[in-house]
Design a protein around this motif. Structure first.
Motif, PDB file in Angstrom:
ATOM      1  N   THR A  33      77.649  27.419  23.503  1.00 23.61           N
ATOM      2  CA  THR A  33      77.007  28.563  24.468  1.00 23.61           C
ATOM      3  C   THR A  33      75.531  28.997  24.283  1.00 23.61           C
ATOM      4  O   THR A  33      74.971  29.023  25.512  1.00 23.61           O
ATOM      5  N   LEU A  34      75.064  28.559  23.267  1.00 22.79           N
ATOM      6  CA  LEU A  34      73.672  28.881  22.772  1.00 22.79           C
ATOM      7  C   LEU A  34      72.970  27.677  23.830  1.00 22.79           C
ATOM      8  O   LEU A  34      71.805  28.000  24.286  1.00 22.79           O
ATOM      9  N   GLY A  35      73.407  26.705  23.756  1.00 24.99           N
ATOM     10  CA  GLY A  35      72.693  25.610  24.441  1.00 24.99           C
ATOM     11  C   GLY A  35      72.938  25.680  25.959  1.00 24.99           C
ATOM     12  O   GLY A  35      72.240  25.206  26.863  1.00 24.99           O
ATOM     13  N   GLU A  36      73.756  26.292  26.647  1.00 25.92           N
ATOM     14  CA  GLU A  36      74.112  26.350  28.135  1.00 25.92           C
ATOM     15  C   GLU A  36      73.468  27.547  28.463  1.00 25.92           C
ATOM     16  O   GLU A  36      73.348  27.755  29.980  1.00 25.92           O
ATOM     17  N   LEU A  37      73.191  28.735  27.725  1.00 22.83           N
ATOM     18  CA  LEU A  37      72.732  29.960  28.381  1.00 22.83           C
ATOM     19  C   LEU A  37      71.306  30.178  28.071  1.00 22.83           C
ATOM     20  O   LEU A  37      70.920  29.883  26.883  1.00 22.83           O
ATOM     21  N   GLY A  38      70.453  30.810  29.127  1.00 20.10           N
ATOM     22  CA  GLY A  38      69.368  31.076  28.647  1.00 20.10           C
ATOM     23  C   GLY A  38      68.874  32.406  28.083  1.00 20.10           C
ATOM     24  O   GLY A  38      67.824  32.447  27.519  1.00 20.10           O
ATOM     25  N   GLY A  39      69.794  33.251  27.958  1.00 22.97           N
ATOM     26  CA  GLY A  39      69.725  34.463  27.331  1.00 22.97           C
ATOM     27  C   GLY A  39      70.828  35.435  27.592  1.00 22.97           C
ATOM     28  O   GLY A  39      71.710  34.831  28.349  1.00 22.97           O
ATOM     29  N   PRO A  40      71.150  36.412  26.693  1.00 24.30           N
ATOM     30  CA  PRO A  40      72.201  37.088  26.610  1.00 24.30           C
ATOM     31  C   PRO A  40      72.853  37.638  27.954  1.00 24.30           C
ATOM     32  O   PRO A  40      74.067  37.982  28.129  1.00 24.30           O
ATOM     33  N   ALA A  41      71.648  38.024  28.829  1.00 21.29           N
ATOM     34  CA  ALA A  41      72.095  38.759  30.117  1.00 21.29           C
ATOM     35  C   ALA A  41      72.839  37.929  31.019  1.00 21.29           C
ATOM     36  O   ALA A  41      73.468  38.331  31.972  1.00 21.29           O
ATOM     37  N   GLN A  42      72.612  36.362  30.824  1.00 20.87           N
ATOM     38  CA  GLN A  42      73.457  35.507  31.861  1.00 20.87           C
ATOM     39  C   GLN A  42      74.661  35.494  31.552  1.00 20.87           C
ATOM     40  O   GLN A  42      75.678  35.119  32.198  1.00 20.87           O
ATOM     41  N   LEU A  43      75.289  36.166  30.160  1.00 23.02           N
ATOM     42  CA  LEU A  43      76.754  36.387  30.100  1.00 23.02           C
ATOM     43  C   LEU A  43      77.223  37.304  31.046  1.00 23.02           C
ATOM     44  O   LEU A  43      78.629  36.753  31.499  1.00 23.02           O
ATOM     45  N   TRP A  44      76.736  38.287  31.534  1.00 23.27           N
ATOM     46  CA  TRP A  44      77.253  39.004  32.780  1.00 23.27           C
ATOM     47  C   TRP A  44      76.710  38.922  33.944  1.00 23.27           C
ATOM     48  O   TRP A  44      77.288  39.275  35.255  1.00 23.27           O
ATOM     49  N   ALA A  45      75.352  38.184  34.232  1.00 16.30           N
ATOM     50  CA  ALA A  45      74.913  38.015  35.556  1.00 16.30           C
ATOM     51  C   ALA A  45      75.162  36.803  36.226  1.00 16.30           C
ATOM     52  O   ALA A  45      74.542  36.661  37.210  1.00 16.30           O
ATOM     53  N   THR A  46      75.730  35.914  35.411  1.00 20.78           N
ATOM     54  CA  THR A  46      75.954  34.448  36.058  1.00 20.78           C
ATOM     55  C   THR A  46      77.617  34.249  35.877  1.00 20.78           C
ATOM     56  O   THR A  46      78.285  34.626  35.221  1.00 20.78           O
ATOM     57  N   PRO A  47      78.106  33.344  37.013  1.00 22.27           N
ATOM     58  CA  PRO A  47      79.586  33.058  37.008  1.00 22.27           C
ATOM     59  C   PRO A  47      80.123  32.329  35.855  1.00 22.27           C
ATOM     60  O   PRO A  47      81.169  32.575  35.141  1.00 22.27           O
TER      61      PRO A  47
END
Length: 749
Positions: A663-677
């Motif tokens: 998950t750390l490698g695929e997301l650019g920031g914590p906000a993308q957990l709820w801001a992206t599909p």
């Protein structure tokens, strides 16, 4: 000699120096982007770096009186940094308006955290000096609040100053201000899957330029980041060591004034300890610098995305181009020559254009050579390519030649299923489930069933032999059915992928096997699919040999787990098929791809052993009491349950750890957990894991209760069996979400 200080003061100064060094590195990382935004923003970054270094040097060398001034400067710098982070996130400050609302961006959070650490260290240091602690704390709090209020009050004026210092308004591409909105609307008309350009004004609406949706932000080179981190760590280490020595001198008191006194005896043991500590610190410094150099600053996109084109989207060319170039974020393949075409306004292919072969090492570039001059017209470039992580990418862009007006994209997007549609998701679900169950069957038989059957008390020789024969029949029946499903699932994946790549329906892909054969023969996806097919054939061959020998030699009674060599071979080949799935997916294009693929493969393997083991456990809990009525059946079921609980605990721990790392490698920031599909799908997976964890805890308590009772209770096992079936359904839902995740674009893209 420098003035001694207390050990408490030395520790606080070391913390502050580390925070200031971190702030300097953060601003250095942001400097390339600031340079693009304009000279005033870059000047602010340079001033912040210089101030951080200057204050850190003062804290490292100042005495008591100078230290108070240095602490005031450190607190002021922390207030300015924290206030700047707050203002730029709450208000669209000209020049950095893109930061507005990005409360969870990585650099911003690091800067805010370092500012808080600086304020905390400064408050503690000032509170413990001179006056009463409560009075000093109140004074420090008033200073912090006043400085924050002043920073907020000056923020609008500073924004106006930045705009005024920016370059004069100039509009590129011959666009008037009123035409910018029209361009934005026209870009929206292009295929939504295409990474179309958008116009971004500069300082306060000054000089504009087009940006692609996946264009990488200007970033610091890796070697520069490594040098900066190494220099910062060396500075903190040297300053901290000097402050520690001054703190030790202050605690020991003044040295004797007698100049004729003998020198203190040497301490060989202490000198050796210091040398070892020096070597450890040097090794740590080199390792961290090497890691900083190895980790890329700008992540590569997980799905291939158009990041550049020549001519640019929406370009108005006076003369005909000699070639059209498309640049993607990762290597791509053009499976058919007609998948990349240049169309005129009517949607007809321009015959004077043909795909040009890219040079060596240019697998991210697709070019169309134009022979002769194109007449004045609006032209559309339509493309359909296959990315390195096996996803089909389609899109279109428009440019005009000879002063012709720009028109909407010509031609139509090819039909076909979607990557996240029912056909694709179901095919991937069947593939993951079948390949995972092959590994789980072998692991369950060797790690759970055989040890539990051998260690179960209360079973006579006849009962043990009957259970072994039943386990043998059930294992091989399940194994051959699963192997058949795995082969069909791989065929289904090929058919659906062929429909995606060639723009045909699933039925059309079924009725034209030549297209599927072309895809399998000419793409990286086909190579990996072929390797998985070869491994499945090898698994079937080894399994047939093992099965025939077990039947001929009547081995189930003597070895319920089968032959060790055969089990290892089948298990290794099954794990390799899951590893090839990881090589094909997002992990292969993530930062540090080798490590990402390894983590993903371990994640898939552990999840397979856990989820597939749940299916095997459910079958055992259902069949054991029927096969051996009464106490022996319940005793065997309880032994299997205890053994599986330990194996599942290790598997779930691996799933959790590797899942967090991926998950750390695929997301650019914590906000993308709820801001992206993609992030929302990850949250859904986590939400499904919560009830599974609750049920697992209930199982462990129930197993402990069965052990204390001395004799397993049938009612308790039936309740556990119901919970296992519920847990299996939830785990199947997690696998289904994983099948959807494969097709979604990660947040770092």
């Amino acid at each position: 000699m420098r003035e001694p200080i207390t050990r408490r003061e030395a520790a606080l100064r070391t913390v502050a120096i580390a925070a200031l060094s971190g702030l300097a590195v953060v601003h250095l990382v942001a400097l390339p982007y600031a340079v693009v935004q304009g000279a005033p923003i870059a000047a602010v970054c340079v001033a912040a770096i210089a101030a951080s270094v200057r204050v850190a040097s003062s804290l490292a060398s100042a005495g008591d009186a100078g230290g108070r001034a240095a602490w005031r400067a450190a607190v002021a710098l922390g207030v300015l940094t924290g206030g700047g982070w707050l203002v730029t996130r709450a208000v669209a400050v000209p020049g950095v308006a893109e930061d507005a609302g990005r409360w969870t961006s990585a650099l911003g959070l690091v800067a805010a955290g370092l500012a808080v650490a600086l304020l905390a260290a400064g408050s503690v240091a000032r509170a413990g000096a001179g006056r009463a602690v409560a009075v000093r704390r109140r004074a420090g709090l008033r200073a912090v609040v006043g400085a924050a209020a002043a920073a907020l009050a000056l923020a609008p004026g500073a924004a106006v100053a930045l705009v005024a210092l920016g370059p004069a308004p100039v509009h590129h591409h011959g666009l008037a201000p009123a035409s910018i909105a029209a361009h934005r609307i026209h870009v929206a008309a292009v295929d939504s899957s295409a990474a179309a350009a958008r116009f971004r004004p500069g300082f306060g609406g000054h000089t504009g330029h087009y940006l692609y949706a996946n264009a990488a932000r200007p970033h610091l080179p890796r070697w520069a980041l490594a040098l900066a981190l190494g220099a910062a760590m060396a500075f903190v280490w040297l300053a901290g060591g000097g402050l520690a020595r001054r703190g030790a001198e202050g605690a020991a008191g003044p040295a004797p004034a007698d100049a004729g006194s003998p020198a203190p005896p040497t301490d060989p043991a202490g000198a050796a300890t210091r040398r070892r500590r020096l070597r450890r610190r040097a090794l740590t410094l080199v390792t961290l610098a090497a890691l900083a150099f190895a980790v890329p600053v700008a992540s590569a996109a997980a799905h291939a995305t158009l990041v550049g084109a020549s001519p640019a989207p929406l370009a108005r060319l006076g003369a005909s181009p000699d070639r059209v170039v498309l640049r993607f974020s990762e290597p791509v393949q053009v499976v058919r020559s007609g998948d990349v075409a240049l169309l005129d306004r009517t949607g007809r292919r321009v015959r004077a254009a043909a795909i040009a072969r890219p040079g060596r090492g240019e697998r991210r570039v697709v070019a169309i050579a134009v022979r002769g001059a194109l007449p004045a017209d609006s032209y559309t470039v339509r493309y359909r390519v296959l990315s390195a992580d096996a996803h089909a990418l389609t899109g279109a862009l428009v440019f005009s030649v000879g002063g012709a007006p720009l028109l909407p994209p010509a031609g139509g997007a090819a039909a076909g299923p979607s990557e996240t549609g029912a056909w694709a998701v179901n095919a991937r679900f069947a593939e993951l489930a079948a390949l995972g169950l092959l590994l789980a069957l072998v692991a369950f038989r060797r790690l759970v069933w055989a040890p539990a059957l051998a260690g179960a008390s209360g079973l006579g020789p006849a009962e043990r032999a009957a259970a072994a024969r039943a386990g043998h029949r059930t294992f091989w029946l399940a194994f051959w059915c699963t192997a058949a499903v795995a082969g069909l699932a791989e065929a289904a994946v090929l058919v659906v992928k062929s429909a995606l790549v060639f723009g045909s329906g699933v039925w059309g892909s079924l009725t034209t096997p030549a297209a599927a054969a072309r895809l399998a023969a000419s793409s990286r996806f086909g190579d990996l699919l072929g390797l998985r097919g070869a491994l499945l054939c090898a698994i079937a061959g080894v399994a047939f040999w093992a099965w025939s020998n077990e039947v001929a030699d009547d081995e189930p009674e003597r070895s319920p787990g089968g032959r060790t060599a055969c089990a290892l071979a089948i298990g290794a080949a099954s794990a390799a098929t899951l590893g090839l799935v990881s090589v094909q997916g997002h992990a292969s294009q993530a930062p540090l791809p080798a490590l990402s693929v390894a983590f993903d493969a371990v994640h898939l393997g552990a999840a397979a052993i856990w989820v597939g083991g749940l299916a095997c456990l459910a079958a055992v809990l259902r069949a054991a009491p029927r096969l051996l009525p009464g106490g022996p059946g319940a005793e065997l079921a309880a032994a299997v349950l205890r053994r599986f609980s330990r194996v599942a605990l290790a598997a779930v721990a691996l799933v959790a750890v590797t899942g967090v790392l991926r998950t750390l490698g695929e997301l650019g920031g914590p906000a993308q957990l709820w801001a992206t599909p993609y992030g929302r799908s990850l949250l859904l997976k986590s939400a499904l894991l919560a009830p599974v964890a609750v049920l697992a805890l209930r199982h462990r308590r129930a197993i402990a209760g069965l052990g204390r009772s001395g004799r397993p209770a049938g009612a308790g096992l039936r309740r556990i069996a119901r919970d296992v079936r519920v847990e299996l359904v939830l785990a199947a839902g997690i696998v289904l979400v994983a099948a959807v995740l494969v097709a979604q674009v990660p947040g770092r893209a």
